[in-house]
Design a protein around this motif. Structure first.
Motif, PDB file in Angstrom:
ATOM      1  N   GLY A  45       4.508 -17.232  -7.558  1.00 12.26           N
ATOM      2  CA  GLY A  45       5.147 -17.718  -8.770  1.00 12.26           C
ATOM      3  C   GLY A  45       5.112 -16.668  -9.852  1.00 12.26           C
ATOM      4  N   GLY A  46       5.230 -17.099 -11.079  1.00 11.41           N
ATOM      5  CA  GLY A  46       5.244 -16.167 -12.199  1.00 11.41           C
ATOM      6  C   GLY A  46       6.640 -15.605 -12.429  1.00 11.41           C
ATOM      7  N   SER A  47       6.705 -14.530 -13.215  1.00 10.75           N
ATOM      8  CA  SER A  47       8.018 -13.998 -13.602  1.00 10.75           C
ATOM      9  C   SER A  47       8.476 -12.843 -12.724  1.00 10.75           C
ATOM     10  N   ASP A  79       0.784 -20.878  -4.367  1.00  5.96           N
ATOM     11  CA  ASP A  79       0.091 -21.640  -5.405  1.00  5.96           C
ATOM     12  C   ASP A  79       1.103 -22.328  -6.304  1.00  5.96           C
ATOM     13  N   ASN A  91       6.368 -23.410 -10.520  1.00  9.13           N
ATOM     14  CA  ASN A  91       6.848 -22.338  -9.632  1.00  9.13           C
ATOM     15  C   ASN A  91       7.983 -22.843  -8.746  1.00  9.13           C
ATOM     16  N   GLY A 151       1.463 -11.912  -6.524  1.00 16.22           N
ATOM     17  CA  GLY A 151       1.521 -11.142  -7.764  1.00 16.22           C
ATOM     18  C   GLY A 151       0.094 -10.796  -8.171  1.00 16.22           C
ATOM     19  N   LEU A 152      -0.014 -10.075  -9.269  1.00 16.86           N
ATOM     20  CA  LEU A 152      -1.328  -9.684  -9.797  1.00 16.86           C
ATOM     21  C   LEU A 152      -1.340  -9.966 -11.285  1.00 16.86           C
ATOM     22  N   GLY A 153      -2.299 -10.755 -11.723  1.00 14.45           N
ATOM     23  CA  GLY A 153      -2.409 -11.007 -13.152  1.00 14.45           C
ATOM     24  C   GLY A 153      -3.144  -9.875 -13.860  1.00 14.45           C
ATOM     25  N   HIS A 157      -6.286 -11.664 -11.151  1.00 17.41           N
ATOM     26  CA  HIS A 157      -6.117 -12.859 -10.299  1.00 17.41           C
ATOM     27  C   HIS A 157      -4.893 -12.666  -9.428  1.00 17.41           C
ATOM     28  N   LYS A 210      -0.424  -4.407 -16.188  1.00 19.41           N
ATOM     29  CA  LYS A 210      -1.141  -4.597 -14.913  1.00 19.41           C
ATOM     30  C   LYS A 210      -1.970  -3.376 -14.512  1.00 19.41           C
TER      31      LYS A 210
HETATM   32  C1  6PG Z   1       1.527 -17.943 -10.751  1.00 21.14           C
HETATM   33  C2  6PG Z   1       1.363 -16.866  -9.727  1.00 21.14           C
HETATM   34  C3  6PG Z   1       0.413 -15.855 -10.258  1.00 21.14           C
HETATM   35  C4  6PG Z   1       1.254 -14.660 -10.575  1.00 21.14           C
HETATM   36  C5  6PG Z   1       0.504 -13.685 -11.449  1.00 21.14           C
HETATM   37  C6  6PG Z   1       1.397 -12.526 -11.865  1.00 21.14           C
HETATM   38  O1  6PG Z   1       1.574 -19.127 -10.389  1.00 21.14           O
HETATM   39  O2  6PG Z   1       1.664 -17.564 -11.921  1.00 21.14           O
HETATM   40  O3  6PG Z   1       1.130 -17.253  -8.498  1.00 21.14           O
HETATM   41  O4  6PG Z   1      -0.617 -15.486  -9.388  1.00 21.14           O
HETATM   42  O5  6PG Z   1       1.633 -14.014  -9.354  1.00 21.14           O
HETATM   43  O6  6PG Z   1       0.070 -14.384 -12.594  1.00 21.14           O
HETATM   44  O7  6PG Z   1       2.494 -13.075 -12.537  1.00 21.14           O
HETATM   45  P1  6PG Z   1       3.683 -12.112 -13.018  1.00 21.14           P
HETATM   46  O8  6PG Z   1       4.126 -11.386 -11.801  1.00 21.14           O
HETATM   47  O9  6PG Z   1       4.711 -13.033 -13.580  1.00 21.14           O
HETATM   48  O10 6PG Z   1       3.093 -11.194 -14.040  1.00 21.14           O
END
Ligand code: 6PG
Length: 263
Positions: A45-47, A79, A91, A151-153, A157, A210
């Motif tokens: 998910g995420g952007s 997730d 998501n 993705g990587l926060g 995370h 990041k």
């Molecule tokens: C979510 C994602 C989360 C995401 C990271 C990076 O539900 O938000 O699964 O793990 O991959 O937060 O988000 P971006 O790629 O949008 O920065």
């Protein structure tokens, strides 16, 4: 970082990351369908991945590789935020708008995490049963996804495995409801053993925010409690990091890894 091999590709920008990820999806899907008749994928998910999803649903997907046999895909989410499926933070909603609502994938091949149940623990248990059914798992078995997108926060995370959260230690379940204190809410997430059982894990990382997380995950002390993405090293699969130059920001790519700087 685990001493398991992984590959890093440095791309020009977020669009190039999405395009390269699309090439992986197209190739991996074609291989899986030819060899096993279907392609199983866990979406992130995420952007960042939104651009990828829009690309896969557009005519430009033809340039990525073999056409996706949508009727052979089984789509899951690694997730989900514990919000209704039509919530702006969902998501599933993001993926439906960017891709799934625009492609001919059979409805019963799309497996959203149920977030309409009162108890998030029930949602996690229900999704675990869906995994067991679709992958025809025996007791104690793990689903082997053909491809997992992550993705990587900025806090290192990944999926909804957040620093200090209980899910980091969970080795016995496939899917858990993970309380995220900083959001004061639950997230439903696949656990590290599931993600690490995949044939291929593809990280999509874009943006200068990041860089620190990348440095900690790759070069920091082994400390998954603080840097959860360090948990991800497929036990018998490929691990690929697709990052853009903004995320790399001069960070040396681990010397033992292949690094291809794409235009
Ligand atoms: C979510 C994602 C989360 C995401 C990271 C990076 O539900 O938000 O699964 O793990 O991959 O937060 O988000 P971006 O790629 O949008 O920065």
């Amino acid at each position: 970082m685990s001493d398991a091999p992984f590959q890093v590709e440095v791309l020009a920008d977020a669009t190039a990351v999405a395009r390269r990820a699309g090439e992986y999806v197209a190739r991996r899907a074609d291989e899986a369908v030819r060899q096993r008749g279907r392609f199983t994928i866990a979406l992130s998910g995420g952007s960042t991945p939104r651009t990828l999803y829009e690309l896969l649903a557009s005519p430009a997907a033809a340039a990525l590789g073999p056409a996706l046999a949508w009727e052979r895909l089984e789509v899951f989410w690694g997730d989900e935020r514990y919000v209704p499926s039509d919530h702006p933070d969902s998501n599933y909603r993001m993926t439906r708008e960017a891709m799934l609502g625009r492609v001919p994938i059979p409805h019963d091949h799309v497996h959203p995490i149920p977030t309409d149940l009162a108890d998030p623990q029930d949602a996690a248990a229900s999704y675990e049963q869906t995994l067991r059914r679709v992958f025809q798992l025996t007791e104690g078995g793990l689903p082997r996804f053909d491809l997992v997108l992550l993705g990587l926060g900025p806090d290192a995370h990944t999926a909804s495995l957040f620093p200090g959260s209980a899910a980091l230690q969970d080795q016995g379940r496939l899917v858990v409801a993970n309380w995220i204190e900083k959001f004061h809410s639950f997230r439903i997430t696949m656990t590290a053993p599931v993600l690490n059982h995949a044939a291929c894990v593809l990280f999509l990382v874009s943006g200068s925010e990041k860089t620190v997380a990348l440095r900690e995950v790759w070069y920091g002390p082994r400390d998954p409690q603080h840097f959860p993405a360090q948990l991800i090293h497929p036990e018998s699969g490929e691990l690929v990091w697709l990052i853009d130059r903004a995320a790399q920001d001069g960070l040396p790519v681990p010397a033992e890894q292949q690094s291809t700087t794409k235009a």
